[in-house]
Design a protein around this motif. Structure first.
Motif, PDB file in Angstrom:
ATOM      1  N   TYR A 252       6.413   3.308 -10.954  1.00  0.00           N
ATOM      2  CA  TYR A 252       6.883   4.689 -10.880  1.00  0.00           C
ATOM      3  C   TYR A 252       8.005   4.936 -11.888  1.00  0.00           C
ATOM      4  N   ALA A 253       8.907   3.970 -12.027  1.00  0.00           N
ATOM      5  CA  ALA A 253      10.000   4.124 -12.980  1.00  0.00           C
ATOM      6  C   ALA A 253       9.454   4.280 -14.400  1.00  0.00           C
ATOM      7  N   HIS A 254       8.419   3.508 -14.736  1.00  0.00           N
ATOM      8  CA  HIS A 254       7.817   3.679 -16.058  1.00  0.00           C
ATOM      9  C   HIS A 254       7.223   5.073 -16.197  1.00  0.00           C
ATOM     10  N   ALA A 255       6.503   5.520 -15.187  1.00  0.00           N
ATOM     11  CA  ALA A 255       5.907   6.855 -15.239  1.00  0.00           C
ATOM     12  C   ALA A 255       6.980   7.935 -15.370  1.00  0.00           C
ATOM     13  N   ARG A 256       8.123   7.748 -14.692  1.00  0.00           N
ATOM     14  CA  ARG A 256       9.209   8.722 -14.786  1.00  0.00           C
ATOM     15  C   ARG A 256       9.777   8.765 -16.206  1.00  0.00           C
ATOM     16  N   SER A 257       9.882   7.625 -16.861  1.00  0.00           N
ATOM     17  CA  SER A 257      10.415   7.615 -18.224  1.00  0.00           C
ATOM     18  C   SER A 257       9.519   8.430 -19.147  1.00  0.00           C
TER      19      SER A 257
ATOM     20  N   ALA B  36      17.627   0.600 -11.754  1.00  0.00           N
ATOM     21  CA  ALA B  36      18.699   1.183 -12.562  1.00  0.00           C
ATOM     22  C   ALA B  36      18.228   2.460 -13.249  1.00  0.00           C
ATOM     23  N   LEU B  37      16.979   2.473 -13.724  1.00  0.00           N
ATOM     24  CA  LEU B  37      16.450   3.674 -14.373  1.00  0.00           C
ATOM     25  C   LEU B  37      16.277   4.809 -13.365  1.00  0.00           C
ATOM     26  N   LEU B  38      15.778   4.499 -12.181  1.00  0.00           N
ATOM     27  CA  LEU B  38      15.588   5.542 -11.176  1.00  0.00           C
ATOM     28  C   LEU B  38      16.916   6.148 -10.732  1.00  0.00           C
ATOM     29  N   ASP B  39      17.977   5.344 -10.727  1.00  0.00           N
ATOM     30  CA  ASP B  39      19.309   5.884 -10.414  1.00  0.00           C
ATOM     31  C   ASP B  39      19.831   6.764 -11.546  1.00  0.00           C
ATOM     32  N   PHE B  40      19.433   6.444 -12.773  1.00  0.00           N
ATOM     33  CA  PHE B  40      19.946   7.135 -13.955  1.00  0.00           C
ATOM     34  C   PHE B  40      19.152   8.388 -14.317  1.00  0.00           C
TER      35      PHE B  40
ATOM     36  N   THR C 249      27.517   7.061 -21.369  1.00  0.00           N
ATOM     37  CA  THR C 249      28.495   6.567 -20.404  1.00  0.00           C
ATOM     38  C   THR C 249      27.883   6.574 -19.006  1.00  0.00           C
ATOM     39  N   GLY C 250      28.421   5.721 -18.147  1.00  0.00           N
ATOM     40  CA  GLY C 250      27.996   5.718 -16.749  1.00  0.00           C
ATOM     41  C   GLY C 250      26.632   5.122 -16.498  1.00  0.00           C
ATOM     42  N   ALA C 251      26.156   4.266 -17.397  1.00  0.00           N
ATOM     43  CA  ALA C 251      24.838   3.640 -17.214  1.00  0.00           C
ATOM     44  C   ALA C 251      24.944   2.133 -17.413  1.00  0.00           C
ATOM     45  N   GLN C 252      26.066   1.544 -16.966  1.00  0.00           N
ATOM     46  CA  GLN C 252      26.311   0.129 -17.233  1.00  0.00           C
ATOM     47  C   GLN C 252      25.235  -0.773 -16.652  1.00  0.00           C
ATOM     48  N   GLY C 253      24.769  -0.460 -15.439  1.00  0.00           N
ATOM     49  CA  GLY C 253      23.749  -1.292 -14.813  1.00  0.00           C
ATOM     50  C   GLY C 253      22.457  -1.315 -15.606  1.00  0.00           C
ATOM     51  N   LEU C 254      22.029  -0.159 -16.078  1.00  0.00           N
ATOM     52  CA  LEU C 254      20.796  -0.079 -16.868  1.00  0.00           C
ATOM     53  C   LEU C 254      20.973  -0.765 -18.220  1.00  0.00           C
ATOM     54  N   LEU C 255      22.101  -0.529 -18.874  1.00  0.00           N
ATOM     55  CA  LEU C 255      22.357  -1.154 -20.172  1.00  0.00           C
ATOM     56  C   LEU C 255      22.372  -2.676 -20.052  1.00  0.00           C
ATOM     57  N   ARG C 256      23.003  -3.174 -19.018  1.00  0.00           N
ATOM     58  CA  ARG C 256      23.070  -4.624 -18.835  1.00  0.00           C
ATOM     59  C   ARG C 256      21.679  -5.201 -18.596  1.00  0.00           C
TER      60      ARG C 256
ATOM     61  N   LEU D 294       0.814  -1.215   0.000  1.00  0.00           N
ATOM     62  CA  LEU D 294       0.000   0.000   0.000  1.00  0.00           C
ATOM     63  C   LEU D 294       0.847   1.264   0.000  1.00  0.00           C
ATOM     64  N   VAL D 295       2.167   1.114   0.101  1.00  0.00           N
ATOM     65  CA  VAL D 295       3.065   2.264   0.234  1.00  0.00           C
ATOM     66  C   VAL D 295       3.388   2.844  -1.137  1.00  0.00           C
ATOM     67  N   GLN D 296       3.224   4.136  -1.281  1.00  0.00           N
ATOM     68  CA  GLN D 296       3.624   4.843  -2.497  1.00  0.00           C
ATOM     69  C   GLN D 296       5.019   5.414  -2.267  1.00  0.00           C
ATOM     70  N   GLY D 297       6.002   4.551  -2.196  1.00  0.00           N
ATOM     71  CA  GLY D 297       7.365   4.979  -1.920  1.00  0.00           C
ATOM     72  C   GLY D 297       8.357   3.902  -2.262  1.00  0.00           C
ATOM     73  N   GLU D 298       9.639   4.209  -2.091  1.00  0.00           N
ATOM     74  CA  GLU D 298      10.708   3.328  -2.551  1.00  0.00           C
ATOM     75  C   GLU D 298      10.771   2.006  -1.812  1.00  0.00           C
ATOM     76  N   ALA D 299      10.120   1.895  -0.666  1.00  0.00           N
ATOM     77  CA  ALA D 299      10.122   0.633   0.065  1.00  0.00           C
ATOM     78  C   ALA D 299       9.342  -0.452  -0.675  1.00  0.00           C
ATOM     79  N   SER D 300       8.467  -0.048  -1.586  1.00  0.00           N
ATOM     80  CA  SER D 300       7.621  -0.994  -2.314  1.00  0.00           C
ATOM     81  C   SER D 300       8.188  -1.257  -3.707  1.00  0.00           C
ATOM     82  N   GLU D 301       8.553  -2.510  -3.986  1.00  0.00           N
ATOM     83  CA  GLU D 301       9.033  -2.857  -5.322  1.00  0.00           C
ATOM     84  C   GLU D 301       7.937  -2.648  -6.361  1.00  0.00           C
ATOM     85  N   PHE D 302       6.711  -2.977  -6.012  1.00  0.00           N
ATOM     86  CA  PHE D 302       5.580  -2.786  -6.915  1.00  0.00           C
ATOM     87  C   PHE D 302       5.464  -1.325  -7.321  1.00  0.00           C
TER      88      PHE D 302
END
Length: 324
Positions: A212-217, A275-279, A237-244, A199-207
């Motif tokens: 949220y990451a999709h909405a941010r994109s 990875a997207l939220l970090d980038f 450059t500097g996005a190896q985690g997301l690229l992988r 029920l949490v609208q925050g980073e503690a919830s993977e769901f």
């Protein structure tokens, strides 16, 4: 060479080894080889145990079969090295794939990125009666995933543990999508849990983070349009985690189909989202910066990540919100 191409290369290497007499004529040539990311401490980028499967059909040791395939695959353009480890595991180190190529591929394929060639429509069908909230969610997600890989039937089915009676009406409490996420993120035979973090609208919830990451994109695309620039594939450059994570997505779909395990896809979507939220903070110009080729390339990468998240959520039977 993409990770998905690697799987097809292994199949071709087996077939040609049989044709050339390096492997006996009775050797089983698999239609598809599951290649997965090498585990921590392993050799190379990707690995497959296919030599064990072939060795059983010809009465040879898996190490001998793996040596034959490694010699052939080490000469394939795009494969930097092919090594044999343990009793016969094939391990591969790939030539690095450019961001431009990866992003263009995702943008060209859209929501069907990661699908096998000739894949049928992924809308679920029910070859047998399926009852129960958890059973139907697992069934439908599994059907979508296996059909994305060109298979026409979802069986054999794993045993599915139902929602525990003690949890009551979970849909009324958490909502349909949150419940679907909860029941698909654990192996089918395990009883799902419904923590209040759903029920949490925050980073503690993977769901929440995945949606949220999709909405941010999508927000990044809107914001870029407001200041007059769009996405264009290019080196980042500097996005190896997301690229992988994006490059691995087709292999994750293939493995999820092979093992009838939608939780593998769900776990990978969390990896892509994180990875997207970090980038995301590097995408748009800051202060008095003018939009540049680097900003356009970062925007294209963020757009591609959002496409992968939307496609994965659709396979699991969930919506990808434009705004959240």
């Amino acid at each position: 060479m993409t990770p998905a191409d690697l799987s097809r290369c292994v199949v071709r290497a087996v077939r040609r080894a049989v044709e050339d007499g390096e492997l006996p004529a009775e050797a089983v040539v698999p239609e598809r080889v599951v290649v997965e990311r090498t585990r921590p401490g392993g050799v190379g980028d990707y690995a497959t145990p296919v030599a064990f499967q072939i060795a059983k059909s010809v009465g040879r040791g898996p190490g001998e079969v793996a040596d034959v395939l490694a010699r052939r695959l080490g000469e394939v353009p795009g494969i930097e090295r092919a090594d044999v480890t343990g009793a016969g595991f094939l391990n591969f180190t790939l030539v690095a794939q450019s961001t431009t190529t990866l992003v263009r591929d995702i943008r060209a394929r859209g929501l069907r990125y990661g699908y096998a060639d000739g894949a049928v429509e992924t809308e679920p069908f029910c070859p047998e009666a399926v009852t129960g909230l958890r059973q139907r969610a697992v069934h439908e997600a599994t059907v979508r995933i296996v059909r994305s890989q060109g298979e026409g039937h979802g069986g054999p089915w794993p045993g599915v543990a139902p929602v525990a009676k003690r949890d009551g009406d979970v849909v009324a409490r958490y909502g349909a999508d949150a419940v679907r996420w909860a029941v698909l993120t654990v192996p089918a035979r395990e009883t799902p849990e419904f923590p209040d973090v759903l029920l949490v609208q925050g980073e503690a919830s993977e769901f929440f983070r995945v949606r949220y990451a999709h909405a941010r994109s999508r927000a990044l695309l809107r914001n870029a349009g407001q200041i007059g620039f769009g996405a264009e594939a290019g080196d980042v450059t500097g996005a190896q985690g997301l690229l992988r994570a994006l490059a691995d997505y087709p292999l994750v779909l293939e493995a999820a189909a092979h093992h009838r395990a939608p939780e593998r896809l769900a776990r990978h979507l969390v990896e892509v989202a994180d990875a997207l939220l970090d980038f995301q903070h590097r995408v748009l110009p800051k202060g008095d910066e003018k939009p540049s080729a680097a900003h356009r390339a970062r925007l294209a990468l963020a757009e591609a990540a959002g496409t992968v998240l939307a496609g994965g959520l659709a396979l699991l039977g969930m919506d990808a919100p434009e705004r959240l």
